[in-house]
Design an enzyme around this catalytic site. Structure first.
Site: not given
Length: 376
Positions: A35, A192, A199, A206, A212
């Site tokens: 991370e 995204c 999209c 999507c 959305c």
């Protein structure tokens, strides 16, 4: 809200990333390292460096017992070196305060050096299946678009609303947390995306096409709101490349400076860059006085055989640009210095020191070291 997480988990089974070396690992140490390394660093780079780092420091106790210079040397080239210093400090905290075991409570994880709320949530979700939210840049973009959250991400009210959404959208079952958290990261990184979300093309559909809010209002690229960035300031500095026999003079940088804690060439203070053309010559005494202010400038100046103008290097940081003018010099014998941060380092031992990437590239280009002396 449960509908959101179920769709994302289903999407991940079909289109999520797989085979990454840190995926599916419930060791909180391994999760934590991945991370931190993935912050501000491209996945392709981490794929190369993560296994090497884990081989060098396989456990939190190994990392805690290492010298910080070892850690910085292994981190060299990844940038944002405060992450490496914080990794080392955090490892010591875990060993000293938690007997070498990471706490599973996100609130306790947040108390550790270099671990913010989102990173704490990721560790808790992946390693302990805790229902803890994450909110990195990718997740902020997903939520801002999905729920048409207006305002700049830097605004406190906007940030608080996104955190509330992140908490409300968590799956009900704890065992779903690892795949859901990974799915959020993957969906933002691959579908995204900031500039070319799927999209806006016909290649893929999507899963949130009809949910959305940004897509339904045909405003996908307007979310999240972007603040205009100011032009990055540019600076000049002079750097001393001093050789004596088979050694080079290095200086350890302040932990609070850029490239903090790394070993670099002595340099003059940065000055705003006002012109591209710099003087072809420089006063040796003046340069030594600014680059080595704590040393005896007069005696050093006499010891230099010659000061030669070398390469000029441009390095782009996130928020600034630096032009480094290299000045090369040789000393017949290694002078002793008053500052403990100055050190003569044999060329064959440079690989043991964390060097800023442009300095490492410069030394390799000048053939001062063999390929094996400086690790890529």
């Amino acid at each position: 809200m449960d509908h959101f997480s179920k769709k994302l988990i289903a999407w991940h089974q079909q289109s999520g990333r797989s085979g990454l070396p840190w995926q599916g690992n419930r060791d909180p140490y391994a999760v934590w390292v991945s991370e931190i390394m993935l912050q501000q660093t491209q996945v392709a780079t981490v794929l190369e460096r993560y296994p090497r780092f884990m081989k060098r420091f396989p456990t939190v106790k190994k990392l805690a017992s290492a010298d910080v210079d070892e850690v910085l040397a292994e981190w060299a080239g990844l940038g944002y070196y405060s992450r490496a210093r914080n990794l080392h400090a955090c490892a010591k905290q875990v060993v000293d305060e938690f007997s070498g075991k990471f706490p599973k409570d996100p609130l306790l994880l947040e108390q550790l050096k270099g671990i913010g709320r989102s990173t704490a949530g990721a560790i808790a979700a992946f390693a302990f299946h805790e229902r803890a939210p994450i909110l990195d840049a990718n997740v902020k973009r997903i939520l801002a678009r999905s729920f048409a959250v207006e305002g700049a991400l830097q605004d406190k009210a906007v940030n608080e609303r996104l955190w509330k959404l992140a908490e409300d959208l968590l799956p009900i079952k704890r065992e779903d947390m690892p795949v859901y958290t990974q799915a959020l990261m993957d969906f933002g990184a691959t579908w995204c995306t900031s500039r070319k979300p799927v999209c806006l093309s016909d290649e893929k559909q999507c899963p949130y096409l009809k949910d959305c809010q940004a897509n339904l209002s045909d405003q996908v690229l307007l979310f999240p709101e972007k603040k205009l960035k100011a032009k990055s300031p540019e600076f000049n500095c002079d750097m001393l490349l001093i050789r004596s026999g088979n050694a080079i003079l290095l200086q350890k940088r302040s932990s609070k400076a850029i490239w903090g804690g790394l070993w670099s060439l002595p340099e003059s203070p940065w000055q705003p860059r006002v012109a591209a053309n710099q003087a072809l010559d420089i006063n040796t005494t003046d340069l030594l006085a600014t680059a080595l202010p704590d040393e005896k400038t007069a005696s050093l100046s006499k010891a230099f055989q010659k000061l030669v103008r070398g390469e000029q290097i441009k390095h782009v940081f996130t928020h600034r640009r630096l032009w480094m003018q290299i000045w090369e010099a040789s000393l017949s014998k290694q002078s002793e210095f008053l500052s403990p941060d100055l050190k003569w380092v044999p060329l064959t031992q440079l690989g043991r020191y964390g060097l800023p990437q442009p300095i490492k590239v410069l030394l390799q280009k000048l053939s001062l070291v063999r390929g094996g002396d400086l690790k890529n």
